[in-house]
Design an enzyme around this catalytic site. Structure first.
Site, short mmCIF file in Angstrom:
data_model
loop_
_atom_site.label_atom_id
_atom_site.label_comp_id
_atom_site.label_asym_id
_atom_site.label_seq_id
_atom_site.Cartn_x
_atom_site.Cartn_y
_atom_site.Cartn_z
N LYS A 26 0.85 -1.20 0.00
CA LYS A 26 0.00 0.00 0.00
C LYS A 26 0.88 1.24 0.00
O LYS A 26 2.03 1.22 0.47
CB LYS A 26 -0.96 0.04 1.20
N PRO A 81 9.34 -4.75 -0.18
CA PRO A 81 10.41 -4.37 0.76
C PRO A 81 9.86 -4.25 2.18
O PRO A 81 8.75 -3.73 2.37
CB PRO A 81 10.88 -3.02 0.22
N ALA A 122 9.59 -3.19 6.28
CA ALA A 122 9.76 -2.00 7.13
C ALA A 122 10.02 -0.75 6.29
O ALA A 122 10.89 0.06 6.57
CB ALA A 122 10.90 -2.20 8.14
N GLY A 168 7.28 1.23 4.92
CA GLY A 168 6.12 2.12 4.78
C GLY A 168 5.17 1.60 3.72
O GLY A 168 4.23 2.28 3.33
N GLY A 195 4.14 -6.51 5.91
CA GLY A 195 3.76 -7.44 6.98
C GLY A 195 2.26 -7.40 7.23
O GLY A 195 1.61 -8.45 7.40
N SER A 196 1.68 -6.21 7.21
CA SER A 196 0.23 -6.06 7.43
C SER A 196 -0.54 -6.74 6.31
O SER A 196 -1.58 -7.38 6.53
CB SER A 196 -0.17 -4.58 7.45
N ASP A 198 -3.11 -1.05 9.85
CA ASP A 198 -3.23 -1.03 8.39
C ASP A 198 -3.88 -2.30 7.84
O ASP A 198 -4.18 -2.38 6.65
CB ASP A 198 -1.85 -0.90 7.72
#
Ligand code: C5P
Length: 280
Positions: free
Chosen positions: A10, A78, A80, A82, A86-87, A116
């Site tokens: 996102k 990628p 960590a 932004g 992971g979310s 998120d």
């Protein structure tokens, strides 16, 4: 049966932090946009995949849902950065498990896993308010972006970035209302606008090299550089696919930028997030 679910990244097309909440979180206003770089989550209801680390958000999603399915995650987003990787993996786990055993309240499971995750259950383009979980979908628009990612890492980044906020980083949400209107009525004009981001000051002060790259990118392209989430990924909004490709070439060839970013990716907005295959 194994099913395979695409987990999109996102972008935040602007992010305002509007206040601090009694529960320790912050209220924010953002426009989320799912984009076409994907992790791939595979779910096997016979549990044949090796176990994931218990700290992995995909594993926490599996546990929150319950059951004994096995999960495997192929990472492309990628981490960590932004970009919500992971979310999105956690959201994809919930969507896949729901396909196998429907009926649970996915929205509240999603919010228990991260702010998120509710948006990433749906994808598309949406206003986010509250912790980011109060969603108000916007009409889908085909948008093209050029991302610049960095290798810089910060432990527990999201929490650390919220903790680094100063009073001047807060705003009232009016700029995000304007961004939402532009997405609806004039999406081509988004690229010329500096989208608000309450983390920009903190990001640039913690990572001066990201700030320096942002300044160089603005000089090279003549466009305002945008920040997604709490960074460090930077992006440009292109007018269309060809413009995105030409911006990417310009950035890759710019001598002043050589070796100063990790990856440069062209991505587009994605409207729906399919479950890509399922086989017995
Ligand atoms: O919700 P998530 O687990 O992604 O958030 C990680 C941390 O970021 C939270 O523990 C909190 O410190 C901070 N956060 C916040 N306000 C939000 C989202 C996250 O303060 N809306």
């Amino acid at each position: 049966m194994t099913i395979s679910v695409l987990a999109p990244a996102k972008l935040n097309l602007g992010l305002e932090i509007t206040g601090k909440r009694p529960d320790g979180y912050h209220d924010l206003k953002t426009v989320f946009c799912a984009v076409s770089v994907f992790d791939r989550v595979r779910i096997d209801n016979d549990g044949t995949f090796p176990p994931l680390a218990s700290t992995d958000l995909a594993e926490r999603a599996r546990q929150a849902f319950g059951g004994s399915a096995g999960i495997a995650v192929q990472k492309r987003i990628p981490v960590a950065a932004g970009l919500g990787g992971g979310s999105s993996d956690a959201a994809a786990v919930l969507r896949g498990l729901d396909r196998l055993a429907p009926g649970q309240d996915l929205q509240s499971l999603a919010l228990s896993l991260g702010s998120d995750v509710p948006f990433l259950l749906r994808g598309g383009i949406s206003i986010g308010a509250g912790r980011g979980d109060l969603l108000d979908p916007l009409p889908f628009r085909p948008l093209w972006f050029v991302l610049l990612t960095f290798d810089h890492r910060l432990d527990d980044k999201t929490r650390a970035m919220f903790a680094a906020l100063e009073p001047g980083d807060f705003s009232d949400g009016a700029a995000i209302a304007q961004v939402a209107t532009m997405v609806r009525d004039n999406p081509q004009a988004l690229g010329a606008m500096r989208l608000p981001n309450g983390f920009r000051r903190a990001l640039y002060s913690l990572f001066p090299e990201v700030a320096a790259v942002a300044a160089t990118v603005e000089t090279v392209t003549g466009l305002p550089v945008q920040v997604t989430g709490a960074g460090p990924t930077l992006y440009l909004v292109a007018r269309d696919f060809r413009h995105a490709l030409s911006l990417r070439s310009g950035l890759r060839l710019a001598g002043d930028l050589r070796g100063r970013f990790d990856r440069c990716l062209v991505v587009r907005s994605v409207s729906r997030i399919p479950i890509v295959e399922s086989r017995p």
